[in-house]
Enzyme design. Structure first.
Site, PDB file in Angstrom:
ATOM      1  N   TYR A  77     -14.486  32.628   6.224  1.00 16.84           N
ATOM      2  CA  TYR A  77     -13.706  33.802   5.810  1.00 16.84           C
ATOM      3  C   TYR A  77     -14.043  35.011   6.689  1.00 16.84           C
ATOM      4  O   TYR A  77     -13.169  35.655   7.266  1.00 16.84           O
ATOM      5  CB  TYR A  77     -13.957  34.143   4.328  1.00 16.84           C
TER       6      TYR A  77
ATOM      7  N   SER B   6     -13.167  43.759   6.828  1.00 16.24           N
ATOM      8  CA  SER B   6     -14.233  43.644   5.839  1.00 16.24           C
ATOM      9  C   SER B   6     -15.582  43.928   6.478  1.00 16.24           C
ATOM     10  O   SER B   6     -15.780  43.702   7.679  1.00 16.24           O
ATOM     11  CB  SER B   6     -14.204  42.201   5.311  1.00 16.24           C
TER      12      SER B   6
ATOM     13  N   LYS C 208     -11.815  37.321   9.659  1.00 15.55           N
ATOM     14  CA  LYS C 208     -11.638  38.781   9.723  1.00 15.55           C
ATOM     15  C   LYS C 208     -12.056  39.283  11.109  1.00 15.55           C
ATOM     16  O   LYS C 208     -11.390  40.113  11.717  1.00 15.55           O
ATOM     17  CB  LYS C 208     -12.480  39.467   8.622  1.00 15.55           C
TER      18      LYS C 208
HETATM   19  N1  LIG Z   1     -11.268  42.327  -2.543  1.00 18.65           N
HETATM   20  C1  LIG Z   1     -12.294  42.427  -1.728  1.00 18.65           C
HETATM   21  O1  LIG Z   1     -13.439  42.456  -2.158  1.00 18.65           O
HETATM   22  C2  LIG Z   1     -12.067  42.533  -0.232  1.00 18.65           C
HETATM   23  C3  LIG Z   1     -13.123  42.945   0.605  1.00 18.65           C
HETATM   24  C4  LIG Z   1     -12.903  43.042   1.978  1.00 18.65           C
HETATM   25  C5  LIG Z   1     -11.654  42.734   2.505  1.00 18.65           C
HETATM   26  N2  LIG Z   1     -10.659  42.326   1.684  1.00 18.65           N
HETATM   27  C6  LIG Z   1      -9.357  41.982   2.264  1.00 18.65           C
HETATM   28  O2  LIG Z   1      -8.356  42.739   1.636  1.00 18.65           O
HETATM   29  C7  LIG Z   1      -7.146  41.999   1.572  1.00 18.65           C
HETATM   30  C8  LIG Z   1      -6.611  42.019   0.163  1.00 18.65           C
HETATM   31  O3  LIG Z   1      -7.595  41.487  -0.701  1.00 18.65           O
HETATM   32  P1  LIG Z   1      -7.363  41.353  -2.277  1.00 18.65           P
HETATM   33  O4  LIG Z   1      -8.677  41.512  -2.912  1.00 18.65           O
HETATM   34  O5  LIG Z   1      -6.230  42.205  -2.687  1.00 18.65           O
HETATM   35  O6  LIG Z   1      -6.947  39.823  -2.354  1.00 18.65           O
HETATM   36  P2  LIG Z   1      -5.872  39.139  -3.306  1.00 18.65           P
HETATM   37  O7  LIG Z   1      -6.083  37.663  -3.201  1.00 18.65           O
HETATM   38  O8  LIG Z   1      -5.878  39.760  -4.638  1.00 18.65           O
HETATM   39  O9  LIG Z   1      -4.501  39.530  -2.573  1.00 18.65           O
HETATM   40  C9  LIG Z   1      -4.049  38.881  -1.413  1.00 18.65           C
HETATM   41  C10 LIG Z   1      -2.581  38.527  -1.638  1.00 18.65           C
HETATM   42  O10 LIG Z   1      -2.085  37.900  -0.454  1.00 18.65           O
HETATM   43  C11 LIG Z   1      -1.235  36.832  -0.834  1.00 18.65           C
HETATM   44  N3  LIG Z   1      -1.232  35.876   0.280  1.00 18.65           N
HETATM   45  C12 LIG Z   1      -2.278  35.135   0.735  1.00 18.65           C
HETATM   46  N4  LIG Z   1      -1.884  34.374   1.770  1.00 18.65           N
HETATM   47  C13 LIG Z   1      -0.560  34.638   1.985  1.00 18.65           C
HETATM   48  C14 LIG Z   1       0.411  34.147   2.898  1.00 18.65           C
HETATM   49  N5  LIG Z   1       0.122  33.195   3.775  1.00 18.65           N
HETATM   50  N6  LIG Z   1       1.663  34.657   2.832  1.00 18.65           N
HETATM   51  C15 LIG Z   1       1.983  35.614   1.925  1.00 18.65           C
HETATM   52  N7  LIG Z   1       1.115  36.093   1.014  1.00 18.65           N
HETATM   53  C16 LIG Z   1      -0.154  35.606   1.047  1.00 18.65           C
HETATM   54  C17 LIG Z   1      -1.833  36.296  -2.124  1.00 18.65           C
HETATM   55  O11 LIG Z   1      -0.878  35.652  -2.957  1.00 18.65           O
HETATM   56  C18 LIG Z   1      -2.384  37.546  -2.792  1.00 18.65           C
HETATM   57  O12 LIG Z   1      -1.463  38.100  -3.723  1.00 18.65           O
HETATM   58  C19 LIG Z   1      -7.469  40.609   2.116  1.00 18.65           C
HETATM   59  O13 LIG Z   1      -7.069  40.576   3.460  1.00 18.65           O
HETATM   60  C20 LIG Z   1      -8.970  40.530   2.001  1.00 18.65           C
HETATM   61  O14 LIG Z   1      -9.525  39.676   2.965  1.00 18.65           O
HETATM   62  C21 LIG Z   1     -10.838  42.232   0.327  1.00 18.65           C
END
Ligand SMILES: NC(=O)c1ccc[n+]([C@@H]2O[C@H](COP(=O)([O-])OP(=O)(O)OC[C@H]3O[C@@H](n4cnc5c(N)ncnc54)[C@H](O)[C@@H]3O)[C@@H](O)[C@H]2O)c1
Length: 447
Positions: free
Chosen positions: A171, A145, A175
């Protein structure tokens, strides 16, 4: 052998597959021809108790016309995760690359529950890496991120900017720390290849309007919040800070369309598959900054709805502006973002307005997946010639896909139905009159 066929031999493990970004990645991987193993503990994705998989992934498979293998798995439970790995290896012989999306991601919640965030995001990743290594996979695409840059001293932010300085929430620290762990691993073990993708602000939804971001409760991010205000689910938007040193005083961010973000992952995957070893980080953004007021204007235009807002005090930890230099990904991965803020708002609005409660919904008796009546209506909207191509009875049996034992059979039939309907030009365009008449194709397609 076509390139599509050659990818059938390549197996990608996707963690966090049911979530916002993971589900879009699964769709792109299936469409590109890869074998997809999807894993999620479903803490942040919705599943109907009667169905075996999260709703997002059911829709993904129908859109792709191909199946993935889903595991309800918990990264924190190493013994059960190991059993899943054994099962995967038995079935697919190997995992070629892992795309690791699973994480908790709410900045505010991470301040209230730091231990939960460190445990989930760091211990979960450690368990995953150890098992990947044990089962012979040393290639990873990691979801990082822009938060790893903290409050950067230079704009646009390039990958050479220092990371880990001035991070204001657990958070962001998870990362950063995970990147450091992955760097150390790659330094120590020569045959690991890790690409860390530093997302700026992913927004948007798949153009079909069938999958998108489905926040739990009140959205933490600007665009989903604005979308819910436009849909009348929330009364008004609070704009945190109107006195930043930006063009209109509101915070400026680099928004990137989810489809572009996922194309970046496919490029990173191709790069890793060319035998990349070591650790490399790339920014994924458009390189352009938009203020909160710009986003409100673009969303008003896309939705035709009023977006009431009020400017309130700054939120602690927020920075004035963040946008990236994405030229490294262009030079080395051959990736550039092509969609603009208007595309992002239009696609979010299509998703939001058709899925007013996201994936969560009562099963609608008129949904194609759950109703013979609806399916018949769809079939009767085809022309006679197209109908002749179909075995009508077969397609009525698609409903058996709900029965787990018949999932494979059901998906084959769904794929055939999809091909016929696509060929008839009626499903491809979600806005076509036929699609609107039958409310294609799922529950929750309310408008
Ligand atoms: N969406 C954003 O704005 C954004 C920005 C920067 C980075 N990210 C990163 O991208 C990745 C995906 O983000 P997203 O927006 O799709 O989030 P999201 O919450 O929609 O998806 C994450 C998924 O991971 C699953 N999960 C969480 N912990 C788990 C565990 N211990 N075991 C198995 N499954 C688990 C959750 O059930 C969820 O379905 C994350 O790592 C997040 O930090 C997201």
């Amino acid at each position: 052998m076509s390139s599509d066929e050659s990818k059938r031999g390549i197996t990608i493990l996707v963690t966090g597959a049911g979530g916002y970004i993971g589900s879009h990645a699964c769709l792109a991987l299936l469409e590109a021809g890869y074998n997809v193993i999807a894993l999620d503990n479903m803490v942040n994705c919705w599943k109907d108790d009667r169905l075996p998989e999260p709703e997002s992934l059911i829709r993904v498979q129908i859109l792709a016309g191909r199946q993935l293998k889903f595991y309800h798995g918990e990264l924190l439970c190493k013994p059960s995760l190991e059993k899943i790995f054994e099962d995967i290896i038995q079935e697919h012989k190997k995992i070629d690359v892992c795309m690791h999306f699973a994480a908790l991601k709410a900045v505010g919640e991470s301040c209230a529950k730091p231990l939960e965030y460190y445990k989930n995001n760091i211990t979960g990743t450690m368990n995953l890496i150890e098992l990947l290594e044990k089962f012979g996979c040393k290639s990873l695409v990691y979801s990082s991120s822009a938060t790893v840059y903290g409050d950067p001293s230079n704009l646009p932010i390039s990958e050479s900017e220092l990371t880990g300085v001035g991070l204001t929430n657990p958070y962001g620290k998870t990362k950063y720390m995970t990147e450091e762990i992955l760097k150390d691993l790659c330094n120590a073990v020569q045959d690991w290849g890790v690409i860390s993708l530093r997302y700026f602000n992913p927004v948007g939804a798949h153009v079909s309007g069938l999958i998108g971001e489905d926040p739990n409760g009140i959205p933490n991010n600007l665009v989903p919040f604005v979308a819910q205000v436009a849909a009348g689910k929330l009364p008004k938007l609070k704009v945190f800070g109107g006195d930043y040193p930006t063009k209109d005083g509101t915070g400026v961010r680099d928004y990137i369309h989810i489809t572009d973000l996922i194309t970046g992952h496919i490029k990173a995957l191709e790069f890793i598959l060319k035998d990349f070893k070591g650790f490399k980080a790339y920014n994924l953004g458009t390189g352009k900054g938009f203020s909160v007021l710009d986003v409100i204007r673009a969303f008003r235009e896309a939705s035709g709805k009023d977006i009431p807002y009020e400017i309130v005090d700054r939120r602690p930890g927020d920075i004035a502006a963040s946008y990236c230099d994405a030229s490294l990904a262009d030079r080395e991965l051959g990736w550039v973002a092509s969609r603009d803020i208007h595309d992002m708002c239009q696609d979010v609005w299509r998703w939001q307005s058709r899925n007013i409660n996201g994936f969560k919904k009562e099963i609608n008796p008129n949904c194609i997946l759950h109703s013979p009546k609806k399916l018949e209506l769809l079939l009767s909207s085809l022309t006679k010639t197209e109908l002749r191509k179909l075995d009508r009875q077969h397609h009525l049996e698609i409903l058996d896909a709900i029965d787990q034992q018949k999932v494979q059979e059901g998906f084959d039939k769904l794929r055939r139905l999809q091909e016929v309907v696509k060929a008839s030009g009626q499903l491809g365009a979600a806005d076509s009159p036929a699609a609107q008449d039958v409310g294609l194709p799922f529950c929750g397609c309310e408008r």
